[in-house]
Design a protein around this motif. Structure first.
Motif, mmCIF file in Angstrom:
data_model
loop_
_atom_site.group_PDB
_atom_site.id
_atom_site.type_symbol
_atom_site.label_atom_id
_atom_site.label_comp_id
_atom_site.label_asym_id
_atom_site.label_seq_id
_atom_site.Cartn_x
_atom_site.Cartn_y
_atom_site.Cartn_z
ATOM 1 N N ILE A 437 0.861 -1.186 0.000
ATOM 2 C CA ILE A 437 0.000 0.000 0.000
ATOM 3 C C ILE A 437 0.895 1.231 0.000
ATOM 4 C CG2 ILE A 437 -1.833 1.250 1.168
ATOM 5 C CD1 ILE A 437 -2.739 -1.299 2.449
ATOM 6 N N ASP A 438 1.088 1.821 -1.167
ATOM 7 C CA ASP A 438 1.942 3.009 -1.309
ATOM 8 C C ASP A 438 3.263 2.788 -0.583
ATOM 9 O OD1 ASP A 438 0.155 5.319 -2.603
ATOM 10 O OD2 ASP A 438 -1.100 4.133 -1.261
ATOM 11 N N ALA A 439 3.844 1.614 -0.768
ATOM 12 C CA ALA A 439 5.053 1.232 -0.030
ATOM 13 C C ALA A 439 6.281 1.786 -0.719
ATOM 14 C CB ALA A 439 5.147 -0.288 0.079
ATOM 15 N N THR A 440 7.201 2.279 0.068
ATOM 16 C CA THR A 440 8.441 2.840 -0.443
ATOM 17 C C THR A 440 9.542 2.642 0.591
ATOM 18 O OG1 THR A 440 9.545 4.901 -1.137
ATOM 19 C CG2 THR A 440 7.792 5.101 0.471
ATOM 20 N N ALA A 441 10.757 2.587 0.109
ATOM 21 C CA ALA A 441 11.902 2.435 1.013
ATOM 22 C C ALA A 441 12.676 3.721 1.189
ATOM 23 C CB ALA A 441 12.847 1.350 0.490
ATOM 24 N N THR A 442 12.323 4.760 0.431
ATOM 25 C CA THR A 442 13.117 5.996 0.471
ATOM 26 C C THR A 442 12.286 7.250 0.673
ATOM 27 O OG1 THR A 442 12.999 6.131 -1.953
ATOM 28 C CG2 THR A 442 14.912 5.015 -0.996
ATOM 29 N N LEU A 443 10.976 7.217 0.403
ATOM 30 C CA LEU A 443 10.157 8.432 0.456
ATOM 31 C C LEU A 443 8.961 8.228 1.377
ATOM 32 C CD1 LEU A 443 10.133 9.342 -3.356
ATOM 33 C CD2 LEU A 443 11.507 10.408 -1.563
ATOM 34 N N PRO A 444 9.159 8.204 2.687
ATOM 35 C CA PRO A 444 8.018 8.054 3.593
ATOM 36 C C PRO A 444 7.105 9.267 3.539
ATOM 37 C CG PRO A 444 10.002 8.613 4.831
ATOM 38 C CD PRO A 444 10.435 8.373 3.412
ATOM 39 N N ALA A 445 5.832 9.024 3.818
ATOM 40 C CA ALA A 445 4.856 10.110 3.747
ATOM 41 C C ALA A 445 5.078 11.127 4.857
ATOM 42 C CB ALA A 445 3.436 9.539 3.809
ATOM 43 N N PHE A 446 5.245 10.657 6.079
ATOM 44 C CA PHE A 446 5.389 11.588 7.207
ATOM 45 C C PHE A 446 6.782 12.211 7.196
ATOM 46 C CE2 PHE A 446 6.240 12.789 11.597
ATOM 47 C CZ PHE A 446 5.088 13.504 11.902
ATOM 48 N N PRO A 447 6.896 13.542 7.256
ATOM 49 C CA PRO A 447 8.215 14.199 7.226
ATOM 50 C C PRO A 447 8.913 14.110 8.583
ATOM 51 C CG PRO A 447 6.488 15.852 7.378
ATOM 52 C CD PRO A 447 5.789 14.523 7.269
ATOM 53 N N ALA A 448 9.487 12.950 8.866
ATOM 54 C CA ALA A 448 10.118 12.746 10.176
ATOM 55 C C ALA A 448 11.345 13.618 10.374
ATOM 56 C CB ALA A 448 10.511 11.278 10.335
ATOM 57 N N ALA A 449 11.925 14.144 9.300
ATOM 58 C CA ALA A 449 13.100 14.999 9.454
ATOM 59 C C ALA A 449 12.779 16.251 10.261
ATOM 60 C CB ALA A 449 13.659 15.384 8.075
ATOM 61 N N VAL A 450 11.506 16.677 10.247
ATOM 62 C CA VAL A 450 11.118 17.869 11.017
ATOM 63 C C VAL A 450 11.314 17.631 12.501
ATOM 64 C CG1 VAL A 450 9.183 19.405 11.560
ATOM 65 C CG2 VAL A 450 9.507 18.566 9.233
ATOM 66 N N LEU A 451 11.106 16.387 12.955
ATOM 67 C CA LEU A 451 11.233 16.099 14.381
ATOM 68 C C LEU A 451 12.656 16.212 14.871
ATOM 69 C CD1 LEU A 451 8.864 13.003 14.626
ATOM 70 C CD2 LEU A 451 8.320 15.418 14.941
ATOM 71 N N GLY A 452 13.645 16.167 13.973
ATOM 72 C CA GLY A 452 15.035 16.299 14.387
ATOM 73 C C GLY A 452 15.491 17.726 14.565
ATOM 74 N N VAL A 453 14.691 18.699 14.118
ATOM 75 C CA VAL A 453 15.041 20.115 14.295
ATOM 76 C C VAL A 453 14.705 20.510 15.729
ATOM 77 C CG1 VAL A 453 14.677 22.456 13.442
ATOM 78 C CG2 VAL A 453 14.524 20.508 11.873
ATOM 79 N N PRO A 454 15.668 21.086 16.484
ATOM 80 C CA PRO A 454 15.449 21.311 17.925
ATOM 81 C C PRO A 454 14.191 22.082 18.260
ATOM 82 C CG PRO A 454 17.756 21.656 17.358
ATOM 83 C CD PRO A 454 17.029 21.444 16.072
ATOM 84 N N VAL A 455 13.975 23.232 17.635
ATOM 85 C CA VAL A 455 12.835 24.070 18.006
ATOM 86 C C VAL A 455 11.590 23.682 17.211
ATOM 87 C CG1 VAL A 455 11.980 26.444 18.111
ATOM 88 C CG2 VAL A 455 14.367 25.945 18.643
ATOM 89 N N LEU A 456 11.744 23.497 15.905
ATOM 90 C CA LEU A 456 10.594 23.221 15.048
ATOM 91 C C LEU A 456 9.977 21.875 15.366
ATOM 92 C CD1 LEU A 456 8.890 24.235 12.714
ATOM 93 C CD2 LEU A 456 10.507 23.183 11.132
ATOM 94 N N GLY A 457 10.805 20.865 15.676
ATOM 95 C CA GLY A 457 10.256 19.551 15.996
ATOM 96 C C GLY A 457 9.383 19.567 17.231
ATOM 97 N N GLY A 458 9.847 20.223 18.306
ATOM 98 C CA GLY A 458 9.025 20.326 19.504
ATOM 99 C C GLY A 458 7.782 21.162 19.289
#
Length: 613
Positions: A437-458
């Protein structure tokens, strides 16, 4: 001795005139290179240019030692130079010492004037001073030569021509065009506002002489314009202050007790159970069974949700599958959904902290005392992460055994493709078919990279409207506020934000569908179906064409949902999966069906089930 050197250095005399540098109109020079970081090659040149056998400093090292051992001490020494450059002078008192001694100028020296004072400093401080002087010396010639012409109009003879003014009589024996004292410079009793040489200001009217008026003060000096380099510290401290406030204030303003879970998430939590697997990590699983016994019991469906989706987003799809007579289950991958984050690996030793504790010259001192280099060889351990595809697949295999569902019709969503493929390769007998179902190994739907930004992720996890907009933009356009708030609460659990970010970093970007499909005969014979969003974006449709090319023998169907169709098109997805698995030949034996019926109302004895706290 103090009186001797005070007389040798002289004293300051009161000047009646001063230079008005603003009126000279001197050009400004770009001296940004003076603030460039230190380079190892430049420091090495300074060390090689030092006299090798001059007098020792308090550290006992000569210039020859730094030149010969540069390849050994380079990294430690450049770390010290970087501290000097950054203004970090902690521990500077240990080396900021010198030895002052008097060297005789002649044999039989007795008076203070017969000795020459010299100052012996540490080698590191000496190299830093020489490097700073060498860096600034690049601009001396251009500054002196460029400004010499402008000063020539102010001081007679500065441009190399003799003075012609009658107001500047030379003293007896003076052959140079430069006056011997400041008060012998030519001056005008009525200087104009544009004169570059103005009478010096004084608070005492008598000092100006009889019959002379006290000159007006010079115009206020214009502030220098701010450069980019001078503004960098301001932005650094401003960013640090904002980050600190964003991290500290929410903890003080919010209550200490954890906020209650939203009703939707609490209900889903009660419907599932936490599988205490050995070895870990523990996984959360939820199972939906049909109300009555049917032949579809031979077709258990196992869903592996993608990054940040979790089994919660599949709750309506599981219910719809069970209403069609199928046993449907979903297992959250390690750290995703309601599965607790795996235990963190032991922290590695911080080299910088060790240097700060033991000093940058610890190795040299140990070498001088014992004659041996304090080298400690540590065994290199391969990186171990429960978020990697192989580790997650092993955990899923233990969960399938605990649930008693094998063999299953596997459904892989979004970024669960790599982990599901590893599970199929390691357990081909436990899988009857595979649906993507819309499976991918490189392009996940949820932008998890945002959670790694100190202020923006929180901020994204604390502001409901921001998180809802992020899900609608990236995952499903039909998600409502209540469901988005449940997903946000699931990711606000202890360690869950970091777990989602680590799972995103551990994704296998080198995974190849074609290579996996042809990896073994068992994998080749598995029936496959691909469900792909045909309404999300043109770029995503192009990705679906790549999947079709990689799996030419798979059944490919476009659906009308988004990247998370289990949210906005679950009925359509449920019908497609049910039709696909029921049309396949039954491979489960009567014995497995009987075991599955017996385990439907029982808990797994070897794995205790606990609700997630």
């Amino acid at each position: 001795m103090d009186d001797y050197y005070s007389m040798a250095f002289g004293s300051c005399e009161v000047r009646t005139h001063a230079l008005n540098l603003e009126a000279l109109g001197l050009p400004r020079r770009d001296l940004a290179h003076l603030e460039e970081p230190f380079l190892p090659e430049e420091v090495e040149k300074v060390i090689k240019s030092m006299p090798p056998d001059k007098a020792l400093g308090p550290d006992g090292f000569t210039g020859r030692f730094y030149a010969v051992c540069w390849h050994i001490i380079r990294d430690d020494f450049m770390a010290a130079m970087s501290c000097f450059y950054d203004g970090d002078v902690r521990g500077m008192a240990a080396i900021n010492k010198s030895l002052v001694t008097l060297l005789p100028k002649k044999d039989g020296a007795l008076d203070v004037g017969d000795f020459r004072p010299t100052n012996l400093v540490h080698g590191a401080v000496k190299i830093f001073e020489k490097f700073s002087g060498r860096s600034s010396s690049r601009s001396w010639n251009s500054l002196v030569l460029d400004h010499g012409g402008e000063l020539g109009g102010c001081y007679p003879g500065f441009d190399g021509k003799p003075a012609t003014s009658s107001r500047a009589p030379k003293s007896r024996g003076q052959n140079s065009a430069f006056p011997s004292k400041p008060n012998s410079f030519p001056h005008s009793h009525s200087p104009t506002p544009h004169s570059s040489l103005q009478p010096a200001m004084t608070d005492d009217p008598a000092a100006a002489g009889p019959g002379r008026e006290v000159p007006p003060p010079p115009p206020a000096r214009q502030p220098r314009p701010l450069s980019v380099v001078s503004a960098l510290p301001f932005w650094f401290y401003l960013t640090a202050a904002v980050s600190l406030l964003a991290l500290v204030l929410p903890h003080h303003l919010s209550p200490h007790a954890s906020p209650p879970l939203p009703p939707l998430l609490r209900r889903h939590l009660s419907d599932g159970r936490l599988l205490k697997l050995h070895p870990g990590p523990d996984l959360f699983a939820v199972t939906s069974r049909p109300a009555a016994h049917s032949a579809a019991h031979h077709h258990p469906v196992l869903v592996l949700p993608g990054l940040a989706a979790g089994s919660f987003s599949f709750r309506r799809l599981l219910s719809s599958l069970s209403s069609r007579g199928l046993v449907a289950a979903a297992v959250d991958l390690p750290g995703q959904g309601l599965s607790p984050p795996p235990a963190a690996p032991p922290a590695r030793t911080n080299p910088l902290r060790e240097i700060m504790d033991r000093g940058i010259f610890h190795a040299f001192e140990h070498l001088v005392e014992t004659g041996e280099v304090p080298f400690q060889e540590t065994a290199h351990e391969p990186p171990h992460s429960f978020y990697a595809a192989n580790e997650a697949a092993a955990a899923v295999a233990r969960a399938v055994d605990a649930l008693g569902l094998a063999p299953v019709h596997l459904v892989l969503h979004d970024s669960a493709l790599a982990a599901g493929a590893a599970f199929v390769s390691a357990n081909p007998a436990a899988v009857q078919s595979v649906s993507l179902i819309d499976a991918t190994a490189t392009l996940p739907a949820f932008p998890a990279a945002v959670l790694g930004v100190p202020v923006l992720g929180g901020l994204a996890l604390r502001v409901p409207a921001l998180f809802k907009g992020l899900m609608r933009l990236s995952c499903a356009r039909g998600v409502d506020a209540e469901e988005a708030d449940a997903h946000r609460a699931a990711m606000r659990g202890q360690g869950k934000r970091g777990a989602v970010f680590e799972a995103w970093k551990a994704m296998n970007h080198s995974f190849d569908l074609t290579e996996w499909r042809s990896s073994s005969e068992e994998v080749k014979r598995l029936p496959m179906m691909v469900l792909w969003s045909g309404s999300w974006s043109d770029m995503w449709i192009d990705e679906g064409k790549k999947v079709t090319k990689a799996l030419p023998d798979a059944k490919f169907i476009y659906h009308y949902g988004g990247r998370w169709p289990q949210v906005d098109a679950y009925e359509e997805i449920s019908k497609l999966i049910a039709d696909f698995v029921t049309m396949l030949p039954t491979t489960a034996t009567e014995h497995r069906s009987k075991n599955m019926d017996q385990s439907s109302g029982e808990s797994v004895d070897a794995h205790s089930d606990h609700p997630v706290s």
